[in-house]
Design a protein around this motif. Sequence first.
Motif, PDB file in Angstrom:
ATOM      1  N   VAL A  89       0.817  -1.207   0.000  1.00 47.88           N
ATOM      2  CA  VAL A  89       0.000   0.000   0.000  1.00 47.88           C
ATOM      3  C   VAL A  89       0.856   1.265   0.000  1.00 47.88           C
ATOM      4  O   VAL A  89       0.488   2.269  -0.622  1.00 47.88           O
ATOM      5  CB  VAL A  89      -0.992   0.002   1.190  1.00 47.88           C
ATOM      6  N   MET A  90       2.010   1.242   0.679  1.00 50.26           N
ATOM      7  CA  MET A  90       2.873   2.419   0.662  1.00 50.26           C
ATOM      8  C   MET A  90       3.457   2.641  -0.732  1.00 50.26           C
ATOM      9  O   MET A  90       3.535   3.778  -1.217  1.00 50.26           O
ATOM     10  CB  MET A  90       3.998   2.281   1.695  1.00 50.26           C
ATOM     11  N   ARG A  91       3.850   1.586  -1.385  1.00 44.45           N
ATOM     12  CA  ARG A  91       4.403   1.720  -2.733  1.00 44.45           C
ATOM     13  C   ARG A  91       3.339   2.224  -3.698  1.00 44.45           C
ATOM     14  O   ARG A  91       3.593   3.120  -4.527  1.00 44.45           O
ATOM     15  CB  ARG A  91       4.956   0.374  -3.205  1.00 44.45           C
ATOM     16  N   PHE A  92       2.136   1.684  -3.606  1.00 45.68           N
ATOM     17  CA  PHE A  92       1.088   2.067  -4.546  1.00 45.68           C
ATOM     18  C   PHE A  92       0.605   3.493  -4.295  1.00 45.68           C
ATOM     19  O   PHE A  92       0.278   4.218  -5.235  1.00 45.68           O
ATOM     20  CB  PHE A  92      -0.074   1.081  -4.464  1.00 45.68           C
ATOM     21  N   ALA A  93       0.551   3.901  -3.041  1.00 43.81           N
ATOM     22  CA  ALA A  93       0.188   5.293  -2.752  1.00 43.81           C
ATOM     23  C   ALA A  93       1.255   6.236  -3.283  1.00 43.81           C
ATOM     24  O   ALA A  93       0.946   7.334  -3.788  1.00 43.81           O
ATOM     25  CB  ALA A  93      -0.001   5.481  -1.248  1.00 43.81           C
ATOM     26  N   ASP A  94       2.522   5.837  -3.191  1.00 43.26           N
ATOM     27  CA  ASP A  94       3.622   6.643  -3.712  1.00 43.26           C
ATOM     28  C   ASP A  94       3.509   6.787  -5.231  1.00 43.26           C
ATOM     29  O   ASP A  94       3.699   7.877  -5.795  1.00 43.26           O
ATOM     30  CB  ASP A  94       4.945   5.976  -3.330  1.00 43.26           C
ATOM     31  N   ILE A  95       3.194   5.688  -5.908  1.00 41.82           N
ATOM     32  CA  ILE A  95       3.015   5.733  -7.360  1.00 41.82           C
ATOM     33  C   ILE A  95       1.882   6.681  -7.729  1.00 41.82           C
ATOM     34  O   ILE A  95       2.011   7.519  -8.640  1.00 41.82           O
ATOM     35  CB  ILE A  95       2.721   4.319  -7.901  1.00 41.82           C
ATOM     36  N   ALA A  96       0.756   6.565  -7.022  1.00 41.90           N
ATOM     37  CA  ALA A  96      -0.393   7.425  -7.305  1.00 41.90           C
ATOM     38  C   ALA A  96      -0.051   8.895  -7.088  1.00 41.90           C
ATOM     39  O   ALA A  96      -0.511   9.773  -7.830  1.00 41.90           O
ATOM     40  CB  ALA A  96      -1.571   7.016  -6.428  1.00 41.90           C
ATOM     41  N   MET A  97       0.781   9.187  -6.092  1.00 39.22           N
ATOM     42  CA  MET A  97       1.166  10.574  -5.828  1.00 39.22           C
ATOM     43  C   MET A  97       1.999  11.141  -6.980  1.00 39.22           C
ATOM     44  O   MET A  97       1.790  12.287  -7.403  1.00 39.22           O
ATOM     45  CB  MET A  97       1.943  10.647  -4.514  1.00 39.22           C
ATOM     46  N   TYR A  98       2.921  10.347  -7.522  1.00 35.45           N
ATOM     47  CA  TYR A  98       3.716  10.824  -8.651  1.00 35.45           C
ATOM     48  C   TYR A  98       2.845  11.044  -9.886  1.00 35.45           C
ATOM     49  O   TYR A  98       3.072  11.975 -10.659  1.00 35.45           O
ATOM     50  CB  TYR A  98       4.849   9.842  -8.953  1.00 35.45           C
ATOM     51  N   LEU A  99       1.843  10.201 -10.062  1.00 34.21           N
ATOM     52  CA  LEU A  99       0.923  10.412 -11.178  1.00 34.21           C
ATOM     53  C   LEU A  99       0.116  11.688 -10.987  1.00 34.21           C
ATOM     54  O   LEU A  99      -0.181  12.396 -11.953  1.00 34.21           O
ATOM     55  CB  LEU A  99      -0.008   9.205 -11.309  1.00 34.21           C
ATOM     56  N   ALA A 100      -0.253  11.990  -9.735  1.00 33.73           N
ATOM     57  CA  ALA A 100      -0.982  13.229  -9.456  1.00 33.73           C
ATOM     58  C   ALA A 100      -0.122  14.440  -9.799  1.00 33.73           C
ATOM     59  O   ALA A 100      -0.613  15.430 -10.359  1.00 33.73           O
ATOM     60  CB  ALA A 100      -1.411  13.267  -7.995  1.00 33.73           C
ATOM     61  N   LYS A 101       1.170  14.362  -9.501  1.00 33.44           N
ATOM     62  CA  LYS A 101       2.073  15.465  -9.850  1.00 33.44           C
ATOM     63  C   LYS A 101       2.188  15.622 -11.360  1.00 33.44           C
ATOM     64  O   LYS A 101       2.180  16.737 -11.894  1.00 33.44           O
ATOM     65  CB  LYS A 101       3.458  15.214  -9.242  1.00 33.44           C
ATOM     66  N   GLU A 102       2.315  14.492 -12.059  1.00 36.66           N
ATOM     67  CA  GLU A 102       2.469  14.550 -13.502  1.00 36.66           C
ATOM     68  C   GLU A 102       1.213  15.051 -14.202  1.00 36.66           C
ATOM     69  O   GLU A 102       1.282  15.575 -15.317  1.00 36.66           O
ATOM     70  CB  GLU A 102       2.846  13.166 -14.044  1.00 36.66           C
ATOM     71  N   SER A 103       0.057  14.918 -13.554  1.00 35.92           N
ATOM     72  CA  SER A 103      -1.195  15.338 -14.184  1.00 35.92           C
ATOM     73  C   SER A 103      -1.529  16.803 -13.927  1.00 35.92           C
ATOM     74  O   SER A 103      -2.628  17.251 -14.235  1.00 35.92           O
ATOM     75  CB  SER A 103      -2.347  14.451 -13.688  1.00 35.92           C
ATOM     76  N   GLY A 104      -0.607  17.543 -13.333  1.00 36.96           N
ATOM     77  CA  GLY A 104      -0.844  18.976 -13.184  1.00 36.96           C
ATOM     78  C   GLY A 104      -0.719  19.503 -11.780  1.00 36.96           C
ATOM     79  O   GLY A 104      -0.947  20.693 -11.546  1.00 36.96           O
ATOM     80  N   ARG A 105      -0.367  18.686 -10.806  1.00 36.58           N
ATOM     81  CA  ARG A 105      -0.196  19.099  -9.410  1.00 36.58           C
ATOM     82  C   ARG A 105      -1.507  19.609  -8.814  1.00 36.58           C
ATOM     83  O   ARG A 105      -2.491  19.763  -9.505  1.00 36.58           O
ATOM     84  CB  ARG A 105       0.927  20.135  -9.273  1.00 36.58           C
TER      85      ARG A 105
END
Length: 686
Positions: free
Chosen positions: A392-408
């Motif tokens: 869950v920590m790894r997947f939440a981290d991945i989702a956070m980077y995707l959120a940044k890439e989609s416009g912050r």
Amino acid sequence: MQEVTGTYNVTFVVVSIFIAILSSYIALDMCSRVNRTTGWRKFFWFISSSLLMALGIWAMHFLSMLAYKLPVEVTYDPGMVILSIIFAFAGTSIAFFLSSIKMTFLRLLAGSLFMGAAIVSMHYIGMMAMRLDGMMHHGGTYYYLSIVIAIIASCVALLLFQHFKTFTGQRQHLLKLASAITMGAAVCGMHYTAMKAAIVHVNAGSILPEPVFTPNNINLAISVMLVILLTQVLAFVTTSTDQKMAEQASRLQYIANHDELTNIPNRRYFEQQLLRYLEGRTSETAALFFMDLDRFKAVNDTLGHKFGDKLLQLVTLRLSRMLPPDSVLARLGGDEFTLLYPNARREDATLLARNIISSVEEPFFIEGRKVNVSTSIGIALVPDNGTTSKEVMRFADIAMYLAKESGRSNYKFFANDNLHDSQPALLESELCSAISNGEIQVYFQPKMASSGDKVYGVEALCRWIHPVHGIIPPAQFIPLAEKNGDIITLDKKMIELVFAEMNKEAFHDLHVAVNISTQQFYNNRFLSFIRKQMDLYPGVDVTKLEIEITEETAIQDVEGAAYTIAELKKLGIRIALDDFGKGFNSLNYLKQLPVDTLKIDRAFIANLPEDFQDQAIVSSIVTLAKKLQLSIVAEGVESQEQLAWVQNLQCDYAQGYMFSKPLQVSEFLTYLDTFNAAQEKKAIPL
């Protein structure tokens, strides 16, 4: 036989009550430490509290009996006195044991009965220890009332004891005092009620003119008081010292588990809490948030670290005010936060994420300045996205980077197809920690004499052994390291690993080549780092170490490159030009660089012997190198035909998959032993 009555010395009565309450207070305080300790300390506090309570009951009883004046001479049987203490200790031990485990109604009832039995048995066996010219017996309502008082008061005291263990601060002290007073009342109430039930008959001839309270009794009473008070003082000092040590240990534990800047849990504590929650979870859902502040680095670099620290504290304060019940907020480091949201559904997590984003977007005012930042949030759901803390920590981290890439200033829930999309960004974030935690390893590819009958040396190659993705190709993570500035740290790690292996006996006769990036080669601390490794490993023969640089590196600053090469050669280190002839005007600068080896780029070897142009180029390079007295290495040799061409051109060394792929250290040593054994076997005449 004549019935007589006694009187009391009021001073001793007051002292006996005080000792009963004080003993109860210290004993209960000791007993409360049983659940907070382990091992021998747990046993120590259990035995100490039981023994002190038993001695307190005995002291109160004995002082009361010495305070009780009868018109007849009284002595005491030591054996019965000791027996009374044993009974008191046994009953108290059982009661305290039941109180130290999870309390239920039956355990409370049993504990009350055993504590009451300890007080009652202490009293009545102690009364049996009295020796006088007559007899004493108990009966009537007061006799039964004394037993009831002991049990009920003990029950109330133990109940209060259970409550004060769950509180802290002033409320705990008040409940502890109330529990001690109630327990003291149980002891004293039982004793003096039982004495009311006592009927004493003595022989008429033994009756003295007035109640006896001899100097010996006074001295004995004072001695008992002093011994008991000294025991209680020592016990109090012990508990106070333990309390201070416990507070200090608690403070150290708090420091170890909390972020120094924001005073919220740190990564270590959060991971422990997450693991504990997931292991104890039954069927409820949960959400894990990864949050990263947008534009924080710009604020920190522009206004200074103190300003940035204040901003982090204010952000933490806002987040803390929004926490759902039972949630845990932590700072992972830098401007990264994480949040465990138990019992959360997807819609609950969505609402909280939106509220957090809106809250953080509100301006911050620091030292008269208006500061605007935002946050990107990645969310992993339990159990949809995993049930282990690592997942869950790894997947939440991945989702956070995707959120940044989609416009912050945005949030994203993890989905399975995110794994492929996010890998470059995720690897970039993990590379720095991979260098420090041992995921970067050195592999060795054999470098052969062109005759093919001797392993001349090896080339050290960098490999990333990822705990999830396995071996990450260098072509995938080296560009990331160059992009984010980790390449210098990565190069240093490789040099450290190479020196460590060259220090081993198995590598003493081998030449080892290691590639160095452009950033590292022109770094003004590179030479001092090499010298430091030489000091750390004095047994390494650096004349067998070869630093490889590319043509691209060499032409960026030919004069600077020449200086660095010269300094390395002063240390005894050899220099090789890697990928020679690939896309640059090689001949123009080669005479300016005092290199030792040319490595012919694999692109020219790959099409030999069919490609006539490559034949001409390779032949020219070999001829040039020999005239400059440089060693020649042909890279990428994969077939017997290519090797034959290399041999005909009289290249010194060959390297490629024809001989071996890059190998782990243990695999290479096995390869080396097998190869040498085969050569020795060939050398033996038939």
